[in-house]
Design a protein around this motif. Structure first.
Motif, PDB file in Angstrom:
ATOM      1  N   UNK A 275       0.825  -1.212   0.000  1.00  0.00           N
ATOM      2  CA  UNK A 275       0.000   0.000   0.000  1.00  0.00           C
ATOM      3  C   UNK A 275       0.858   1.262   0.000  1.00  0.00           C
ATOM      4  N   UNK A 276       0.278   2.313  -0.529  1.00  0.00           N
ATOM      5  CA  UNK A 276       0.942   3.614  -0.623  1.00  0.00           C
ATOM      6  C   UNK A 276      -0.066   4.704  -0.309  1.00  0.00           C
ATOM      7  N   UNK A 277       0.297   5.675   0.534  1.00  0.00           N
ATOM      8  CA  UNK A 277       1.601   5.831   1.200  1.00  0.00           C
ATOM      9  C   UNK A 277       1.702   4.975   2.459  1.00  0.00           C
ATOM     10  N   UNK A 278       2.937   4.745   2.917  1.00  0.00           N
ATOM     11  CA  UNK A 278       3.166   3.888   4.087  1.00  0.00           C
ATOM     12  C   UNK A 278       3.262   4.703   5.367  1.00  0.00           C
ATOM     13  N   UNK A 279       3.168   6.016   5.258  1.00  0.00           N
ATOM     14  CA  UNK A 279       3.354   6.895   6.418  1.00  0.00           C
ATOM     15  C   UNK A 279       2.062   7.125   7.201  1.00  0.00           C
ATOM     16  N   UNK A 280       0.913   6.720   6.652  1.00  0.00           N
ATOM     17  CA  UNK A 280      -0.364   7.012   7.304  1.00  0.00           C
ATOM     18  C   UNK A 280      -0.476   6.291   8.643  1.00  0.00           C
ATOM     19  N   UNK A 281      -0.026   5.050   8.693  1.00  0.00           N
ATOM     20  CA  UNK A 281      -0.147   4.259   9.912  1.00  0.00           C
ATOM     21  C   UNK A 281       0.561   4.919  11.089  1.00  0.00           C
ATOM     22  N   UNK A 282       1.645   5.608  10.822  1.00  0.00           N
ATOM     23  CA  UNK A 282       2.420   6.242  11.885  1.00  0.00           C
ATOM     24  C   UNK A 282       1.667   7.384  12.561  1.00  0.00           C
ATOM     25  N   UNK A 283       0.657   7.937  11.878  1.00  0.00           N
ATOM     26  CA  UNK A 283      -0.087   9.079  12.414  1.00  0.00           C
ATOM     27  C   UNK A 283      -1.372   8.657  13.120  1.00  0.00           C
ATOM     28  N   UNK A 284      -1.661   7.365  13.122  1.00  0.00           N
ATOM     29  CA  UNK A 284      -2.904   6.886  13.721  1.00  0.00           C
ATOM     30  C   UNK A 284      -2.742   6.667  15.220  1.00  0.00           C
ATOM     31  N   UNK A 286      -5.988   5.672  17.055  1.00  0.00           N
ATOM     32  CA  UNK A 286      -7.163   4.910  17.466  1.00  0.00           C
ATOM     33  C   UNK A 286      -6.836   3.422  17.425  1.00  0.00           C
ATOM     34  N   UNK A 287      -7.232   2.726  18.471  1.00  0.00           N
ATOM     35  CA  UNK A 287      -6.892   1.306  18.583  1.00  0.00           C
ATOM     36  C   UNK A 287      -7.524   0.463  17.479  1.00  0.00           C
ATOM     37  N   UNK A 288      -8.787   0.788  17.111  1.00  0.00           N
ATOM     38  CA  UNK A 288      -9.463  -0.030  16.103  1.00  0.00           C
ATOM     39  C   UNK A 288      -8.821   0.132  14.730  1.00  0.00           C
ATOM     40  N   UNK A 289      -8.264   1.321  14.456  1.00  0.00           N
ATOM     41  CA  UNK A 289      -7.571   1.519  13.185  1.00  0.00           C
ATOM     42  C   UNK A 289      -6.248   0.748  13.156  1.00  0.00           C
ATOM     43  N   UNK A 290      -5.519   0.823  14.237  1.00  0.00           N
ATOM     44  CA  UNK A 290      -4.254   0.094  14.319  1.00  0.00           C
ATOM     45  C   UNK A 290      -4.495  -1.412  14.283  1.00  0.00           C
ATOM     46  N   UNK A 291      -5.643  -1.832  14.842  1.00  0.00           N
ATOM     47  CA  UNK A 291      -5.977  -3.261  14.839  1.00  0.00           C
ATOM     48  C   UNK A 291      -6.190  -3.776  13.410  1.00  0.00           C
ATOM     49  N   UNK A 292      -6.708  -2.913  12.528  1.00  0.00           N
ATOM     50  CA  UNK A 292      -6.906  -3.323  11.131  1.00  0.00           C
ATOM     51  C   UNK A 292      -5.570  -3.576  10.449  1.00  0.00           C
ATOM     52  N   UNK A 293      -4.573  -2.708  10.727  1.00  0.00           N
ATOM     53  CA  UNK A 293      -3.233  -2.928  10.165  1.00  0.00           C
ATOM     54  C   UNK A 293      -2.619  -4.222  10.703  1.00  0.00           C
ATOM     55  N   UNK A 294      -2.858  -4.477  11.978  1.00  0.00           N
ATOM     56  CA  UNK A 294      -2.339  -5.721  12.575  1.00  0.00           C
ATOM     57  C   UNK A 294      -2.979  -6.942  11.899  1.00  0.00           C
ATOM     58  N   UNK A 295      -4.287  -6.867  11.692  1.00  0.00           N
ATOM     59  CA  UNK A 295      -4.988  -7.980  11.050  1.00  0.00           C
ATOM     60  C   UNK A 295      -4.497  -8.173   9.615  1.00  0.00           C
ATOM     61  N   UNK A 296      -4.236  -7.074   8.910  1.00  0.00           N
ATOM     62  CA  UNK A 296      -3.728  -7.162   7.540  1.00  0.00           C
ATOM     63  C   UNK A 296      -2.395  -7.903   7.505  1.00  0.00           C
ATOM     64  N   UNK A 297      -1.535  -7.624   8.486  1.00  0.00           N
ATOM     65  CA  UNK A 297      -0.236  -8.297   8.530  1.00  0.00           C
ATOM     66  C   UNK A 297      -0.377  -9.775   8.859  1.00  0.00           C
ATOM     67  N   UNK A 298      -1.454 -10.137   9.543  1.00  0.00           N
ATOM     68  CA  UNK A 298      -1.698 -11.551   9.823  1.00  0.00           C
ATOM     69  C   UNK A 298      -2.241 -12.287   8.597  1.00  0.00           C
ATOM     70  N   UNK A 299      -3.043 -11.594   7.803  1.00  0.00           N
ATOM     71  CA  UNK A 299      -3.678 -12.228   6.645  1.00  0.00           C
ATOM     72  C   UNK A 299      -2.812 -12.179   5.393  1.00  0.00           C
ATOM     73  N   UNK A 300      -1.958 -11.148   5.292  1.00  0.00           N
ATOM     74  CA  UNK A 300      -1.191 -10.905   4.062  1.00  0.00           C
ATOM     75  C   UNK A 300       0.304 -10.949   4.319  1.00  0.00           C
TER      76      UNK A 300
END
Length: 311
Positions: A275-284, A286-300
């Motif tokens: 995904x692009x850009x990769x800098x968005x996650x660093x500015x988040x 909220x726990x539920x938003x960060x949890x989605x990135x964590x789940x993505x790393x588990x699935x992909x």
């Protein structure tokens, strides 16, 4: 206003009445009739004038109604033909914008909708461009033939398409390929196993959509392969997510997603993503938003892109 439909029998009755009045003038009662309408021996009186006016008005009304009826019928025919042509044009346009194999909007529809999205974007809602490429689908074509492969491709497309939410759009997308001069061009004809989704929202929403595809749709679709192909196989895909910039042209968006997709394709896992850009996650925060990135790393299997390539 519609003309009055006059039956032939009514016209004959009126004609017969006029004929009776005419006959009265030449037979015995003609004299009495004459005295009735001309008691002073002159026809210039109100009774005679009234009869003439009524007869003349009736004749004129019949003539005008007949002419209006013909004009109205011609108008109805023209309107019917116009509506038919409009419907045919609508059907033709829908066919032009729809992929014949999968039944979902095609690349032409994608380009049209991107232009519409950006031309009407007076709000600050973001748009995400998601490209997925079914992994190893060429082998399915070669092993099971195009008829079964196309049936599977349509099943995949319709399964996803029918579950799309209001702020999500799906398109059949032929990937860009290189010619002998190493120049890019886009195939307009049907074929291939790539799909594009445009999602309203931020990158988190796009990743949540990709996660849903893996957990819900593709787990179900893999169980349908036995019915379609004759044996069960696991379906998976490569995924690229790019945030759409309204300053970009359509070709710029396609190029960025293609470059991101190339990285995703290099991964070895069943499901891979970039995904692009990769800098968005660093500015988040909220726990539920960060949890989605964590789940993505588990699935992909996540591939990281160099941000400087997009500056």
């Amino acid at each position: 206003m519609k003309p009055i439909e006059i039956k032939y029998k009514y016209g004959l009755i009126i004609a017969l009445i006029i004929l009776v009045f005419a006959l009265l003038a030449f037979f015995e009662k003609g004299i009495k009739f004459y005295k009735l309408v001309a008691p002073d021996g002159t026809l210039l009186n109100w009774r005679f004038v009234l009869i003439i006016v009524v007869i003349t008005s009736t004749i004129v009304w019949f003539i005008m109604n007949h002419l209006w009826k013909k004009e109205f019928e011609n108008h109805q025919k023209t309107q019917y033909e116009r509506d038919n042509y409009a419907e045919l044009l609508k059907i033709s346009e829908n066919e032009r914008l729809t992929d014949i194999i999968t039944g979902v909007p095609n690349l032409q529809s994608l380009k049209k909708d991107i232009d519409i999205h950006f031309s009407k974007r007076k709000h600050k809602k973001k748009l995400q461009f998601i490209l997925i490429d079914l992994k190893g689908f060429k082998k399915i074509n070669n092993k099971y033939g195009f008829l079964k492969a196309n049936k599977l491709l349509r099943t995949i497309a319709q399964t996803i398409y029918q579950k799309m939410r209001r702020n999500e759009d799906m398109y059949k997308y032929p990937m860009n390929i290189k010619n002998e001069k190493n120049e890019h061009f886009y195939r307009i004809h049907t074929g291939g196993d790539e799909f594009v989704f445009i999602i309203q929202g931020n990158q988190t929403d796009a990743l949540g959509f990709a996660n849903r595809l893996v957990k819900n749709d593709f787990s179900k679709l893999s169980t349908l392969t036995k019915e379609i192909l004759g044996e069960s196989i696991k379906l998976s895909f490569h995924c690229a997510i790019v945030e759409m910039d309204p300053r970009d042209e359509v070709e710029d968006i396609l190029r960025k997603s293609d470059e991101c997709y190339i990285l995703a394709k290099e991964a070895k896992g069943d499901f891979s993503i970039c995904w692009h850009p990769i800098t968005i996650e660093q500015k988040l925060n909220k726990k539920w938003e960060l949890a989605i990135y964590e789940e993505t790393r588990e699935l992909f299997d996540v591939m990281t892109i160099n941000e400087t390539d997009y500056e």
